[in-house]
Every structure is written in C-alpha cells, then in structure tokens.
Write an enzyme that holds these catalytic residues in place. Sequence first.
Site, mmCIF file in Angstrom:
data_model
loop_
_atom_site.group_PDB
_atom_site.id
_atom_site.type_symbol
_atom_site.label_atom_id
_atom_site.label_comp_id
_atom_site.label_asym_id
_atom_site.label_seq_id
_atom_site.Cartn_x
_atom_site.Cartn_y
_atom_site.Cartn_z
ATOM 1 C CD GLN A 27 -4.966 10.869 2.754
ATOM 2 O OE1 GLN A 27 -5.814 10.019 3.018
ATOM 3 N NE2 GLN A 27 -3.702 10.717 3.058
ATOM 4 N NE ARG B 61 -4.544 6.858 0.484
ATOM 5 C CZ ARG B 61 -5.508 6.317 1.188
ATOM 6 N NH1 ARG B 61 -6.187 7.053 2.047
ATOM 7 N NH2 ARG B 61 -5.807 5.054 1.038
ATOM 8 C CG PHE C 82 -2.365 0.026 0.949
ATOM 9 C CD1 PHE C 82 -2.953 -0.958 0.173
ATOM 10 C CD2 PHE C 82 -3.171 1.045 1.448
ATOM 11 C CE1 PHE C 82 -4.312 -0.926 -0.101
ATOM 12 C CE2 PHE C 82 -4.535 1.084 1.187
ATOM 13 C CZ PHE C 82 -5.105 0.099 0.409
ATOM 14 N NE ARG D 260 -6.865 7.891 6.356
ATOM 15 C CZ ARG D 260 -7.174 6.899 5.526
ATOM 16 N NH1 ARG D 260 -6.632 5.710 5.661
ATOM 17 N NH2 ARG D 260 -8.057 7.077 4.553
ATOM 18 C CG LEU E 177 -11.405 5.652 -2.965
ATOM 19 C CD1 LEU E 177 -10.678 6.973 -2.866
ATOM 20 C CD2 LEU E 177 -11.266 4.874 -1.684
ATOM 21 C CG HIS F 276 -7.662 8.176 -2.394
ATOM 22 N ND1 HIS F 276 -7.319 7.677 -3.630
ATOM 23 C CD2 HIS F 276 -7.541 7.148 -1.524
ATOM 24 C CE1 HIS F 276 -7.015 6.392 -3.490
ATOM 25 N NE2 HIS F 276 -7.139 6.046 -2.231
ATOM 26 C CG HIS G 2 -10.067 9.581 0.851
ATOM 27 N ND1 HIS G 2 -11.151 8.806 0.494
ATOM 28 C CD2 HIS G 2 -9.203 8.754 1.486
ATOM 29 C CE1 HIS G 2 -10.950 7.566 0.902
ATOM 30 N NE2 HIS G 2 -9.780 7.503 1.521
ATOM 31 C CD GLU H 76 -2.783 4.060 -1.018
ATOM 32 O OE1 GLU H 76 -3.312 5.172 -0.895
ATOM 33 O OE2 GLU H 76 -1.998 3.581 -0.193
HETATM 34 C C1 LIG Z 1 -14.583 5.371 -0.030
HETATM 35 C C2 LIG Z 1 -13.661 5.223 1.154
HETATM 36 C C3 LIG Z 1 -12.763 4.168 1.197
HETATM 37 C C4 LIG Z 1 -11.898 4.032 2.288
HETATM 38 N N1 LIG Z 1 -11.035 2.975 2.311
HETATM 39 C C5 LIG Z 1 -10.239 2.800 3.400
HETATM 40 C C6 LIG Z 1 -9.373 1.671 3.488
HETATM 41 O O1 LIG Z 1 -9.345 0.812 2.614
HETATM 42 N N2 LIG Z 1 -8.589 1.560 4.583
HETATM 43 C C7 LIG Z 1 -8.594 2.473 5.588
HETATM 44 O O2 LIG Z 1 -7.861 2.316 6.552
HETATM 45 N N3 LIG Z 1 -9.431 3.545 5.527
HETATM 46 C C8 LIG Z 1 -10.244 3.723 4.468
HETATM 47 N N4 LIG Z 1 -11.084 4.806 4.431
HETATM 48 C C9 LIG Z 1 -11.210 5.667 5.597
HETATM 49 C C10 LIG Z 1 -12.058 4.989 6.662
HETATM 50 O O3 LIG Z 1 -12.989 4.143 6.054
HETATM 51 C C11 LIG Z 1 -12.811 6.000 7.526
HETATM 52 O O4 LIG Z 1 -11.938 6.980 7.989
HETATM 53 C C12 LIG Z 1 -13.441 5.287 8.717
HETATM 54 O O5 LIG Z 1 -14.214 4.195 8.284
HETATM 55 C C13 LIG Z 1 -14.276 6.210 9.574
HETATM 56 O O6 LIG Z 1 -14.910 5.444 10.565
HETATM 57 P P1 LIG Z 1 -15.759 6.132 11.736
HETATM 58 O O7 LIG Z 1 -16.319 5.038 12.547
HETATM 59 O O8 LIG Z 1 -14.937 7.148 12.401
HETATM 60 O O9 LIG Z 1 -16.914 6.922 10.973
HETATM 61 P P2 LIG Z 1 -18.062 6.442 9.953
HETATM 62 O O10 LIG Z 1 -17.890 5.062 9.478
HETATM 63 O O11 LIG Z 1 -18.173 7.526 8.946
HETATM 64 O O12 LIG Z 1 -19.355 6.434 10.857
HETATM 65 C C14 LIG Z 1 -19.921 7.604 11.385
HETATM 66 C C15 LIG Z 1 -21.154 7.234 12.164
HETATM 67 O O13 LIG Z 1 -21.628 8.386 12.854
HETATM 68 C C16 LIG Z 1 -23.011 8.493 12.701
HETATM 69 N N5 LIG Z 1 -23.370 9.910 12.795
HETATM 70 C C17 LIG Z 1 -22.741 10.965 12.222
HETATM 71 N N6 LIG Z 1 -23.387 12.100 12.526
HETATM 72 C C18 LIG Z 1 -24.430 11.763 13.322
HETATM 73 C C19 LIG Z 1 -25.474 12.498 13.955
HETATM 74 N N7 LIG Z 1 -25.593 13.826 13.831
HETATM 75 N N8 LIG Z 1 -26.382 11.812 14.691
HETATM 76 C C20 LIG Z 1 -26.306 10.450 14.821
HETATM 77 N N9 LIG Z 1 -25.331 9.730 14.233
HETATM 78 C C21 LIG Z 1 -24.416 10.375 13.498
HETATM 79 C C22 LIG Z 1 -23.310 7.895 11.346
HETATM 80 O O14 LIG Z 1 -24.647 7.454 11.288
HETATM 81 C C23 LIG Z 1 -22.310 6.735 11.310
HETATM 82 O O15 LIG Z 1 -22.871 5.607 11.929
HETATM 83 C C24 LIG Z 1 -11.943 4.966 3.336
HETATM 84 C C25 LIG Z 1 -12.857 5.999 3.304
HETATM 85 C C26 LIG Z 1 -13.687 6.149 2.214
HETATM 86 C C27 LIG Z 1 -14.620 7.325 2.193
#
Ligand SMILES: Cc1cc2nc3c(=O)[nH]c(=O)nc-3n(C[C@H](O)[C@H](O)[C@H](O)COP(=O)(O)OP(=O)(O)OC[C@H]3O[C@@H](n4cnc5c(N)ncnc54)[C@H](O)[C@@H]3O)c2cc1C
Length: 568
Positions: free
Chosen positions: A231, A277, A117, A381, A243, A233, A346, A246
């Site tokens: 960041q 990135r 990666f 990141r 997306l 991507h 991203h 990578e």
């Molecule tokens: C397309 C894409 C691909 C990616 N691929 C990778 C990868 O391969 N490897 C890697 O390490 N990282 C990757 N990332 C980054 C990584 O996926 C994210 O940074 C990570 O999943 C975020 O997790 P989280 O639990 O913090 O937030 P999220 O998964 O975004 O969850 C947020 C939660 O908060 C809740 N929420 C938000 N606001 C409110 C509100 N006002 N009231 C109630 N609930 C709320 C939502 O309902 C949701 O359940 C990727 C990101 C994207 C966008």
Amino acid sequence: MKVDVLIIGAGGAGLYAALSAAKETKGLNVAVMSKIYPTRSHTGAAQGGINAALANVDPSDNESAHTFDTIKGSDYLADQKAVKYMCYEAPRIVREMEHMGVPFSRINNGKIAQRPFGGASKDRTCYSADKMGHVMLHTLYEQCLKNEVNFLNEWFFLNIAHDGERVQGVSAINIATGETQFIKAKSVILATGGHSRMYWGYTSNALGCTGDGTAAALRAGVPLKDMEFLQFHPTGLRKSAILVTEAARGEGGHLKNNLGERFMSKYAPSKMELGPRDLVSRSIMQEIREGRGFKDEEGREFVHLDLTHLGAKKIKERLPQIRELAIDFEGIDPIETPIPIKPTAHYAMGGIDTNLKCETNIEGLYAAGESQCVSVHGSNRLGGNSLLDIVVFGHVAGLEAVRYAEGVDFAKGGEEILQKDKKMIEELMNRESKETLGDLRDELGEIMFRHFGVFKNEKEMKEGYAKLKNLIERANKNLGVEDKSKVFNLDLQSTLEFFNLLELADVLAYTSLERKESRGSFYRDDYETRDDENFLYHSMVTKNSDGSFNYEKGKVDISMYEPAERVY
Ligand SMILES: Cc1cc2nc3c(=O)[nH]c(=O)nc-3n(C[C@H](O)[C@H](O)[C@H](O)COP(=O)(O)OP(=O)(O)OC[C@H]3O[C@@H](n4cnc5c(N)ncnc54)[C@H](O)[C@@H]3O)c2cc1C
C-alpha cells in the site's frame, strides 16, 4: 539457550502475543526477541488511531458495518470470516487496552474519542492525539514486564530450524557480543513487522522494517501470500517520505492541486479526501501526471495538504506531531502554510500465510502482525485497521502458541542450522566489497518506486524485474561487510537486512507480473479493471532450492458478501 514460547518481534503484535501467552500459561517461559529496544519498534510510529465500533461518537455504528467497510476496502480479496472475527473482537480488545492504561483521547462524557478515517462509513477510529502507536506500545511493554515476560533485546534473528514437520528453534546473533546462537523453542511466533523498506527513500517505514521474519519463513518453506499488494499512503512529506497521518484529513484537511482545486471531488465525490488510500494515492499521482502538481527546485513533484483553515487550536490539540514533523522536515508550519506531500510506500498487505489460529504449515510456528497475512486487508488496508489486526491476532497467536507448548516436549535437533548460518556470515565478512550497501539500497528503492509504484504495467515491470535480478546478482558477488568487528556490528546487520529485502522484492516483482488485473492498491495501466473471474484468488509462493518459485492460487473466503463494484 532454551525458551518454551519464543516470540520474534516486540512491536504491538509481538508484545500482545507475549502478554497473552504469559497470562495464560501456568509456568512456561515466555520470551520476546527484538533487534531493537522494544519501545523503538515501528508500531510506536503509528499516528492516527485504531478502529473499533464502540459507537461512542456515532451511535449507529456496529461491528457489522466495520466488517463490511473492511471487506469493501479490501476490494473483496480479504477472507471474510477473518475480517468478521477481527471486527467483532475490536471493542473488547480496545476496552481491554483502556483498562491496561492506554491513554486514549476522550469526548466530553469521558468515553474514548473516535474520528472519521479513510474508507470508513462511520466515525470509528479511536485515538490518542496523533500518537496512538506510541502510547499502545509503551503500555504493552510495561504490562509485559509486569507479567514476567523475558526479553532478549538487541538480538538479531536469522533463521527458523525445523525437521520438516515441527519447529525446533531459531538461530540469532546477540548483537552486543556478535555471537551466533541456537535457541531451542517449543513454539515460535514470527511478529517481525512489514517490509516496505524495499522502497528505500520512498517509504514511511522505520529503518528496521525489512521483512526479516517473512524472508526467513520463505526460506523455511512457508508460503508467502499476496505479496504483490503493497500500500501507498497518500500523504508522505515531500522530501523525507515521513508519514502525515490520515487523521490530518479525518480532522478536515484538504488536498489541493496547483490550481487550488480540491481535486478529490473528481475521484471520490462523496467521500472526498476520506476515500480509501489506494484511490487517494492514485488521484494524487494522476493530478501530478496531468501537470496539476507542484515541482520544487530539485525536481520533486507533489501536491498540497492544506490544514490552514482548521485553526491553530485544533492543529495543536489533535495533530501536534504532524505540526512538529512539518516544521522539522519541511521547514513549514501547517497552521500557516499547506504541507507539500506525495504518496509513500507504507504497508505490506501480503506476508506469511496463516490460518485463523495464526498457524503456519510448520507445527509450532505461528505468525502475527504486519508480517502475517491471514488475510484481513485483502488488496487494500483501511487506516486504523492494522493496529487492530496486530493486537487481535497477536492475542490469538500468543494463546495458541502457549497451549501448543504446554502439550509437547522440546523437539530434538535443530542445532545444525547454526553451522550453515555461521558459514554464511563468515563468507559475507570475508568477501571484498566492490560496491557499497548505501548505493545498492538506493538502487533497490529506485527500482521499486519507478517500476512497482502506484501505477504499474507489463513493460515497466519487466524492465524493473530485469534490473532487480541484476541488482541481486551484483549484491551476491560484490557486497561484503566492511566492518570486521564483532561487538555491535551494524554493518553486518544492515547487510543481512538488505539481503532479506532483496529476497522479498523478488517475490513481489514475480507475483506482480502474474496478476493481470487492477485490484485495491495494485493498479495496472494495461489492465485497468478488477477481474474476479480470473484473479479472485490469493497468490501463494514458495521457493525451490534452485531459487525458482512455485506459484499457487489460494481460495478467497467470500461467504458473506458477494464481490461488488467499489464506489466512494
Ligand atoms: C508511520 C506509520 C504510521 C502508522 N499509523 C497507523 C495508524 O495510525 N493506525 C494503524 O492501524 N496502523 C498504522 N500503521 C501501521 C501499523 O503501525 C503497523 O502495521 C504495525 O504497527 C506493525 O506492527 P508489528 O508488531 O507487526 O511490527 P513492528 O511494530 O514493525 O515490530 C516489529 C518487531 O520485530 C522486530 N524484528 C524485526 N526483525 C527482527 C530480527 N531479524 N530479529 C529480531 N527482531 C526483529 C523489531 O525489533 C520489532 O520489535 C502505521 C505505520 C507507519 C509506518
């Protein structure tokens, strides 16, 4: 309503926190609130994988190499002890998820497969084809149900109530009924995800990545850290900015300009397409700027991500989702045709300031996941490190929050917050809309992408900030909610999300102007080099009641590796 430990957010961070809290407690009530159904959280969109130095493919890999790669990748802005903690926890937590049932891809001897990666010195990224986040999220959700975590699905969190010292609870809208409620809690974890949706139209993020928790923390007096670091991507689809992982380059994909050259040889001669990135995104934009990109009829500029030499078998086996996305959203099959791509907004490195225990400056209030800044990613990141960050610190936050809740009673008061929020909503509902949410959102995305994009400078940013201030003023005057109904009022919800994005864009613009150097994802034409003497610090911002900002400089922990030049 009363909940002992309340977790806002059901992505990887929130679910891991809930699971760890539920397993640890001897009878406290643990609940997760989510504005969407848990398995639709953005974590489910993660494609490429999760980093852990398991050394299954490259026996020379270890936690120390992972730690160094992450610190170097961060351009020396990450807190080094935090990085070390995360990287040393990685093998344990990945194996724990394997035992929970996460279906990882395997190598021939049955061990978890690992792929190369960006920015990593070894083949370290564990994966499940190109659907890592999806399988993690579903497994964690099932585990939460099994461990009796309660769910408040389709509730929209608004604000944090606290008495100046301790958290009292939160206010939220039950989306199904439209009722605004106060929920008392002993401890609260914010795990609400990132805020890249402020680059509306130019982002890989799901519609819900609007930084609601981060904005609420700012309103509650919690400092936001390093908000200027967002960041890009390198590979988003040309039209939709969706997306392309990578892993497509990890599996051997080439980036090519309109002369058919693999242009990364100029920018990262040893790592080529697997440079970090920030570097790859800038290289693509540089090629486009210098006339070596492609342009379509609609004026969209892009370069090619060529997978054709990988062959149908490998693409179908390792990158099935990428192929589907390219067919559905670009009308091309990557087995036969190169994919048109351009950088896409991203990931938010910045967020809610916490210490290593995920504690904020308010007792009982914690943060984890992309909304948190601990900081393990510094100014850039590495791919595969966010899925790791969210589970490692989700776990810590869950344990800390439940232990805290076990030793205290509910704080008194907090209900007052409801009156304020109800009034705010009523005003929005009664305000006549002179402009539409859709138009204003597009305008925000344009401002952010044009003025706070891959390349920045003083003049462009100042112009952009003036436009942003004007947009904020107009939104405050001209934007109301047209749908007056109570049940499932998504117009109201989207409007509240938009105001959160505006609040955070304001901080991002402000902190960007303060940083007169280039570091990691943050690149300025007018200050092209990193300046450790003046800018090796975390920007810390709080908001005054008149809307102005306090700006402070937070110390960066560089106790293990001296900052050095980054060469790939
Ligand atoms: C397309 C894409 C691909 C990616 N691929 C990778 C990868 O391969 N490897 C890697 O390490 N990282 C990757 N990332 C980054 C990584 O996926 C994210 O940074 C990570 O999943 C975020 O997790 P989280 O639990 O913090 O937030 P999220 O998964 O975004 O969850 C947020 C939660 O908060 C809740 N929420 C938000 N606001 C409110 C509100 N006002 N009231 C109630 N609930 C709320 C939502 O309902 C949701 O359940 C990727 C990101 C994207 C966008």
